[in-house]
Design a protein around this motif. Structure first.
Motif, PDB file in Angstrom:
ATOM      1  N   ARG A 136      -6.292   3.975   2.699  1.00 33.65           N
ATOM      2  CA  ARG A 136      -6.889   2.639   2.669  1.00 33.65           C
ATOM      3  C   ARG A 136      -7.177   2.121   4.067  1.00 33.65           C
ATOM      4  O   ARG A 136      -6.352   2.237   4.968  1.00 33.65           O
ATOM      5  CB  ARG A 136      -6.002   1.667   1.879  1.00 33.65           C
ATOM      6  N   SER A 137      -8.352   1.559   4.226  1.00 34.01           N
ATOM      7  CA  SER A 137      -8.745   1.003   5.522  1.00 34.01           C
ATOM      8  C   SER A 137      -8.412  -0.476   5.623  1.00 34.01           C
ATOM      9  O   SER A 137      -8.577  -1.076   6.678  1.00 34.01           O
ATOM     10  CB  SER A 137     -10.249   1.196   5.745  1.00 34.01           C
ATOM     11  N   ARG A 138      -7.971  -1.048   4.515  1.00 34.77           N
ATOM     12  CA  ARG A 138      -7.520  -2.431   4.493  1.00 34.77           C
ATOM     13  C   ARG A 138      -6.533  -2.576   3.339  1.00 34.77           C
ATOM     14  O   ARG A 138      -6.384  -1.664   2.528  1.00 34.77           O
ATOM     15  CB  ARG A 138      -8.683  -3.402   4.318  1.00 34.77           C
ATOM     16  N   ARG A 139      -5.898  -3.713   3.261  1.00 30.84           N
ATOM     17  CA  ARG A 139      -4.913  -3.917   2.207  1.00 30.84           C
ATOM     18  C   ARG A 139      -5.608  -4.136   0.860  1.00 30.84           C
ATOM     19  O   ARG A 139      -6.617  -4.842   0.769  1.00 30.84           O
ATOM     20  CB  ARG A 139      -4.055  -5.148   2.539  1.00 30.84           C
ATOM     21  N   LEU A 140      -5.065  -3.523  -0.175  1.00 30.66           N
ATOM     22  CA  LEU A 140      -5.521  -3.787  -1.537  1.00 30.66           C
ATOM     23  C   LEU A 140      -4.925  -5.096  -2.027  1.00 30.66           C
ATOM     24  O   LEU A 140      -3.782  -5.428  -1.710  1.00 30.66           O
ATOM     25  CB  LEU A 140      -5.079  -2.668  -2.489  1.00 30.66           C
ATOM     26  N   THR A 141      -5.706  -5.837  -2.835  1.00 28.19           N
ATOM     27  CA  THR A 141      -5.098  -6.953  -3.542  1.00 28.19           C
ATOM     28  C   THR A 141      -4.139  -6.404  -4.594  1.00 28.19           C
ATOM     29  O   THR A 141      -4.202  -5.224  -4.966  1.00 28.19           O
ATOM     30  CB  THR A 141      -6.160  -7.813  -4.237  1.00 28.19           C
ATOM     31  N   LEU A 142      -3.249  -7.251  -5.089  1.00 29.43           N
ATOM     32  CA  LEU A 142      -2.311  -6.805  -6.117  1.00 29.43           C
ATOM     33  C   LEU A 142      -3.047  -6.338  -7.360  1.00 29.43           C
ATOM     34  O   LEU A 142      -2.709  -5.309  -7.953  1.00 29.43           O
ATOM     35  CB  LEU A 142      -1.340  -7.938  -6.468  1.00 29.43           C
ATOM     36  N   ALA A 143      -4.073  -7.087  -7.765  1.00 27.98           N
ATOM     37  CA  ALA A 143      -4.842  -6.687  -8.949  1.00 27.98           C
ATOM     38  C   ALA A 143      -5.491  -5.322  -8.741  1.00 27.98           C
ATOM     39  O   ALA A 143      -5.479  -4.469  -9.639  1.00 27.98           O
ATOM     40  CB  ALA A 143      -5.905  -7.742  -9.269  1.00 27.98           C
ATOM     41  N   ALA A 144      -6.052  -5.090  -7.560  1.00 29.26           N
ATOM     42  CA  ALA A 144      -6.687  -3.803  -7.284  1.00 29.26           C
ATOM     43  C   ALA A 144      -5.658  -2.674  -7.268  1.00 29.26           C
ATOM     44  O   ALA A 144      -5.919  -1.563  -7.754  1.00 29.26           O
ATOM     45  CB  ALA A 144      -7.433  -3.862  -5.953  1.00 29.26           C
ATOM     46  N   GLU A 145      -4.474  -2.937  -6.701  1.00 30.07           N
ATOM     47  CA  GLU A 145      -3.412  -1.930  -6.718  1.00 30.07           C
ATOM     48  C   GLU A 145      -3.096  -1.514  -8.152  1.00 30.07           C
ATOM     49  O   GLU A 145      -2.942  -0.322  -8.468  1.00 30.07           O
ATOM     50  CB  GLU A 145      -2.159  -2.490  -6.052  1.00 30.07           C
ATOM     51  N   MET A 146      -2.994  -2.489  -9.039  1.00 29.43           N
ATOM     52  CA  MET A 146      -2.707  -2.203 -10.445  1.00 29.43           C
ATOM     53  C   MET A 146      -3.826  -1.395 -11.083  1.00 29.43           C
ATOM     54  O   MET A 146      -3.581  -0.424 -11.818  1.00 29.43           O
ATOM     55  CB  MET A 146      -2.499  -3.517 -11.199  1.00 29.43           C
ATOM     56  N   GLN A 147      -5.082  -1.750 -10.781  1.00 31.09           N
ATOM     57  CA  GLN A 147      -6.213  -1.069 -11.404  1.00 31.09           C
ATOM     58  C   GLN A 147      -6.325   0.384 -10.947  1.00 31.09           C
ATOM     59  O   GLN A 147      -6.562   1.278 -11.746  1.00 31.09           O
ATOM     60  CB  GLN A 147      -7.512  -1.816 -11.102  1.00 31.09           C
ATOM     61  N   TRP A 148      -6.156   0.630  -9.651  1.00 34.33           N
ATOM     62  CA  TRP A 148      -6.281   2.006  -9.163  1.00 34.33           C
ATOM     63  C   TRP A 148      -5.155   2.885  -9.691  1.00 34.33           C
ATOM     64  O   TRP A 148      -5.354   4.079  -9.960  1.00 34.33           O
ATOM     65  CB  TRP A 148      -6.310   2.032  -7.641  1.00 34.33           C
ATOM     66  N   GLU A 149      -3.963   2.315  -9.852  1.00 40.15           N
ATOM     67  CA  GLU A 149      -2.848   3.087 -10.408  1.00 40.15           C
ATOM     68  C   GLU A 149      -3.099   3.465 -11.865  1.00 40.15           C
ATOM     69  O   GLU A 149      -2.543   4.440 -12.379  1.00 40.15           O
ATOM     70  CB  GLU A 149      -1.548   2.287 -10.302  1.00 40.15           C
TER      71      GLU A 149
END
Length: 376
Positions: A136-149
């Motif tokens: 990652r080149s920047r921090r993921l939002t919490l929602a995005a972290e959940m979606q990618w997982e």
């Protein structure tokens, strides 16, 4: 398999999770005379190749690393070798080695070792954050972290089909998602157009995805999968939240496609250079009403057909002056014919980012499926 290749394989399988690339580098130095080894992983936007160690990212599209990633073939340039790292069609990045051995057999072995590295990275991904963090080149939002997982991957290749999907804005996606599975006889694909904002949208997409997986793994047919997920979402939210989903099941022996359209994203077909939208029997989104009965539709694909599933975030992408719209989408999809599905998806979303001059404001999901025909 040579002794050198076999030793490198053993090093990869036996190395501690955090030292896989370091131990591989030491083995390549000892066996092939390689003095520099680095793993570059593709980032969440499919826009940068990021080094696991120190060093600048690779962003230029004409760079040898990108050529190796795009074409999935080794590229040798200026004494540096770039070897694709991935597994079963899932592209993870490239392995940089220098100097490159002159022996063609040694180069083929390095190509194989890079593929084994891709399998090992997949095996350890669930037990360590090292490789995810470096992507990652920047921090993921919490929602995005959940979606990618939640995703099954970004691309998949089998003899009878090739498949890829991508979410945008990659570092801040909320409710759009996709899921797929195959058993060698059938391919199941679900594309979700989420409802709501932030973590609430990600939770809703997670509930829908797990309900659909539960129904699929219980052996239910496509319409009953939709009905079970509909009941699960309605029981949780009593109609207050819902999810638009396109469910597809492809018979890999015949090319018959079964579809359930639950208020879904759009389905477009590219055949012989022409784009047409598949007319679907639009039904209620999952969770909108209690006890909805869903009806399947069936279509027959032709060999070399390409399907795109796009959410409304693609069509509705806007600037202050214009809307991306159906005409621009059709024109762009026609140009993707020679591209592999992952490249077609990446190019479309790159075109959208260029259109809006930055990241998309609304969620967008694009999935591309090539039907290559039944295989012996």
């Amino acid at each position: 398999m040579s002794g050198a290749e076999g030793r490198a394989r053993r090093v990869l399988t036996e190395a501690p999770t955090d030292l896989i690339v370091d131990r591989l580098a030491a083995e390549l130095a000892r066996t092939y005379g390689v003095t520099r080894t680095e793993l570059y992983q593709v980032d969440y936007r499919l826009a940068e190749l990021l080094p696991l160690g120190d060093g600048p990212p690779v962003t230029g599209p004409g760079h040898p690393a990108w050529r190796a990633f795009d074409h999935q073939e080794p590229v040798i340039a200026d004494g540096v070798g770039w070897f694709p790292v991935g597994m079963r069609g899932e592209r993870r990045g490239v392995l940089q080695v220098s100097p490159v051995p002159a022996d063609p057999h040694a180069r083929r072995e390095l190509d194989t070792i890079a593929t084994v590295l891709g399998h090992e990275l997949s095996a350890v991904m669930a037990t360590s954050d090292i490789y995810r963090t470096a992507r990652r080149s920047r921090r993921l939002t919490l929602a995005a972290e959940m979606q990618w997982e939640l995703l099954p991957g970004r691309s998949r290749i089998r003899p009878s089909f090739s498949l890829a999907g991508q979410l945008e804005p990659a570092y801040a996606v909320r409710g759009d998602s996709f899921d797929w599975s195959d058993d060698g006889h059938r391919l199941w694909l679900a594309v979700l157009n989420g409802y709501g904002e932030g973590v609430a949208a990600a939770l809703l997409a997670s509930l829908a995805t797990y309900a659909l997986r539960n129904a699929r793994r219980a052996g239910l047919d496509l319409a009953d999968q939709a009905a079970l997920a509909d009941q699960a979402i309605y029981a949780q939210h009593r109609g207050g939240q819902h999810v638009s989903v396109l469910l597809m099941e492809l018979d890999l022996a015949t090319g018959e496609l079964t579809v359930v359209d639950a208020g879904s994203p759009r389905l477009l077909r590219l055949r012989a250079g022409e784009v047409t939208e598949q007319e679907l029997d639009n039904q209620f989104p999952l969770g909108m009403f209690e006890g909805t009965d869903y009806r399947p539709q069936r279509f027959r694909l032709e060999r070399e057909d390409r399907l795109f599933v796009v959410s409304d975030g693609v069509i509705e992408a806007t600037t202050e002056q214009a809307r991306y719209g159906e005409v621009a989408l059709d024109r762009f999809l026609r140009r993707t014919g020679p591209m592999e599905p992952l490249d077609a998806v990446r190019s479309l979303l790159g075109d959208l980012r260029a259109f809006v001059s930055g990241d998309l404001v609304d969620d967008a999901v694009v999935v591309c499926l090539d039907w290559l025909g039944p295989q012996p």
